[in-house]
Design a protein around this motif. Structure first.
Motif, short mmCIF file in Angstrom:
data_model
loop_
_atom_site.label_atom_id
_atom_site.label_comp_id
_atom_site.label_asym_id
_atom_site.label_seq_id
_atom_site.Cartn_x
_atom_site.Cartn_y
_atom_site.Cartn_z
N LEU A 26 0.79 -0.62 0.03
CA LEU A 26 -0.29 -0.39 0.18
C LEU A 26 0.83 1.22 -0.35
CD1 LEU A 26 -2.64 1.55 -0.06
CD2 LEU A 26 -2.13 1.35 2.50
N MET A 27 1.35 1.31 0.62
CA MET A 27 2.84 2.95 1.07
C MET A 27 3.47 2.92 -0.53
SD MET A 27 6.12 3.34 3.53
CE MET A 27 7.22 1.63 2.13
N VAL A 83 -0.33 12.01 0.24
CA VAL A 83 1.23 12.46 1.49
C VAL A 83 0.57 12.22 2.33
CG1 VAL A 83 2.85 14.74 1.50
CG2 VAL A 83 1.73 13.96 -0.32
N GLN A 84 0.34 12.48 3.55
CA GLN A 84 0.11 12.34 4.81
C GLN A 84 -0.20 11.02 5.01
OE1 GLN A 84 1.39 14.28 7.17
NE2 GLN A 84 1.71 15.63 6.01
N LEU A 85 -1.37 9.86 3.88
CA LEU A 85 -0.74 8.84 4.55
C LEU A 85 0.13 8.05 4.38
CD1 LEU A 85 -2.68 6.20 5.33
CD2 LEU A 85 -3.68 6.68 2.15
N THR A 86 0.44 8.56 2.56
CA THR A 86 2.32 7.88 2.93
C THR A 86 3.20 8.03 3.88
OG1 THR A 86 1.90 8.61 0.64
CG2 THR A 86 4.03 7.57 0.91
N LYS A 87 3.22 8.60 4.96
CA LYS A 87 4.13 8.89 5.61
C LYS A 87 3.82 8.12 7.33
CE LYS A 87 5.34 13.79 4.38
NZ LYS A 87 5.70 15.56 5.61
N ALA A 88 1.96 8.81 7.08
CA ALA A 88 1.46 7.43 8.17
C ALA A 88 1.74 5.74 7.79
CB ALA A 88 0.01 7.40 7.98
N MET A 89 2.15 4.97 6.93
CA MET A 89 1.93 3.96 6.55
C MET A 89 3.85 3.65 6.67
SD MET A 89 -0.44 3.13 5.13
CE MET A 89 0.14 1.37 4.72
N VAL A 90 4.92 5.22 6.43
CA VAL A 90 6.48 4.89 7.33
C VAL A 90 6.34 4.81 7.80
CG1 VAL A 90 8.57 6.17 6.32
CG2 VAL A 90 7.16 5.71 4.43
N ALA A 91 5.65 5.39 8.73
CA ALA A 91 5.72 5.28 10.49
C ALA A 91 5.33 4.65 11.22
CB ALA A 91 5.38 6.86 11.08
N LEU A 92 4.60 3.59 10.47
CA LEU A 92 3.76 2.34 10.85
C LEU A 92 4.64 0.74 10.33
CD1 LEU A 92 0.04 1.67 12.02
CD2 LEU A 92 0.50 1.38 9.25
N ALA A 93 4.43 1.44 9.20
CA ALA A 93 6.00 -0.39 9.37
C ALA A 93 6.86 -0.81 10.52
CB ALA A 93 6.72 -0.16 7.86
N PRO A 94 7.44 -0.07 11.07
CA PRO A 94 8.25 0.25 11.94
C PRO A 94 7.39 -0.53 13.52
CG PRO A 94 9.38 1.82 11.31
CD PRO A 94 7.69 1.41 10.49
N SER A 149 11.08 11.68 2.22
CA SER A 149 11.39 13.15 2.71
C SER A 149 11.80 14.69 2.10
CB SER A 149 12.39 12.57 2.92
OG SER A 149 13.76 12.14 1.95
N GLY A 150 11.22 14.20 0.86
CA GLY A 150 11.12 15.05 -0.23
C GLY A 150 9.97 15.77 -0.93
N MET A 151 9.15 14.97 0.02
CA MET A 151 7.44 15.30 -0.68
C MET A 151 6.86 16.63 -0.31
SD MET A 151 5.73 13.67 -2.75
CE MET A 151 6.27 11.94 -2.71
N ASP A 152 6.96 16.82 0.25
CA ASP A 152 6.64 18.46 1.05
C ASP A 152 7.76 19.35 0.74
OD1 ASP A 152 4.90 17.47 3.34
OD2 ASP A 152 6.04 16.70 4.75
N ARG A 153 8.63 19.16 0.40
CA ARG A 153 9.22 20.13 -0.80
C ARG A 153 9.11 20.42 -1.95
NH1 ARG A 153 14.61 19.17 0.92
NH2 ARG A 153 14.69 17.54 -0.42
N ARG A 154 8.82 19.07 -2.35
CA ARG A 154 8.86 19.08 -3.72
C ARG A 154 6.85 19.03 -3.93
NH1 ARG A 154 8.87 13.45 -8.43
NH2 ARG A 154 8.23 14.23 -10.10
N VAL A 155 6.12 19.54 -3.19
CA VAL A 155 4.64 20.07 -3.09
C VAL A 155 5.02 21.41 -2.89
CG1 VAL A 155 2.92 20.21 -1.63
CG2 VAL A 155 3.55 17.96 -2.35
#
Length: 169
Positions: A26-27, A83-94, A149-155
Motif C-alpha cells: 500500500l505504501m 502525502v500524509q497517508l504515505t508518511k503514516a504508512m512509513v511510520a506504521l511499518a516499524p 522525505s522530499g515530498m513536502d518540498r516538492r509539493v
C-alpha cells in the motif's frame, strides 16, 4: 526466490509479516501514485488553474484575490493528496515490526514455560518470528523514507510555481 521460498519466509516471520507485506504494498502504491501525479497530471492541473486565472479580466479586486486563493488552494489539495497517508504508512511499518517482535517473544516464553526450556528448536522458531518482522518493518520504513522525505518540498515548490505564474496586476 520462488513462491515456495516466499511462503517459507512468511511462515518463519509469522502472521505479522503478512500485515507488514500488505502495508508495504500500500505504501509503495501511494508513493508511485504521487510520482506519477507529479510526472504527468500536475502539469495539467497547474495549467488549468493558470488558464482560469489568465482568462479573468479582473485580477486586482478583492473577489479576484479570493478566486486566486481558491485556485491555488485546489492545486495544493491535489498536490498534497495521499502525502500524509504515505508518511503514516512509513511510520506504521516499524511499529508493525515491533508488534511481530512482541508476538514472537510471547511465543518463545510460552514454549519455555511448557518445555522448561528444553526444546531449543521450538524456541528458535519463536525467536525467528520475533526478529524477521522487526527487520521487515525497518526495511519497509527505510525504503519509504527515501521517497517521502522530499515530498513536502516538492509539493511546496509545485504550488509556489503556480502562484508565481498567476500575476496579480
Amino acid at each position: 526466490m520462488g513462491f515456495q521460498d516466499l511462503q517459507a519466509f512468511l511462515d518463519r516471520g509469522g502472521p505479522v509479516l503478512i500485515v507488514i507485506m500488505f502495508a508495504t504494498f500500500l505504501m509503495w502504491a501511494l508513493i508511485l501514485e504521487r510520482l506519477f501525479y507529479f510526472r504527468i497530471a500536475h502539469k495539467h492541473v497547474a495549467a488549468d488553474a493558470i488558464a482560469q486565472w489568465n482568462a479573468r479580466a479582473d485580477r486586482k479586486s478583492v473577489p479576484a484575490h479570493w478566486i486566486r486563493d481558491k485556485l491555488v488552494s485546489e492545486v495544493r489539495a491535489k498536490a498534497e493528496a495521499n502525502v500524509q497517508l504515505t508518511k503514516a504508512m512509513v511510520a506504521l511499518a516499524p511499529l508493525l515490526g515491533l508488534l511481530g517482535t512482541v508476538t514472537g517473544m510471547v511465543a518463545v516464553f510460552d514454549i519455555m514455560a511448557i518445555t522448561s526450556g528444553a526444546d531449543a528448536k521450538a524456541m528458535s522458531a519463536g525467536v525467528s518470528r520475533a526478529t524477521i518482522p522487526t527487520m521487515a518493518g525497518m526495511v519497509a520504513s527505510l525504503s519509504g523514507i527515501l521517497f517521502t522525505s522530499g515530498m513536502d518540498r516538492r509539493v511546496s515548490r509545485a504550488v509556489q510555481a503556480v502562484e508565481d505564474e498567476m500575476e496579480i496586476g
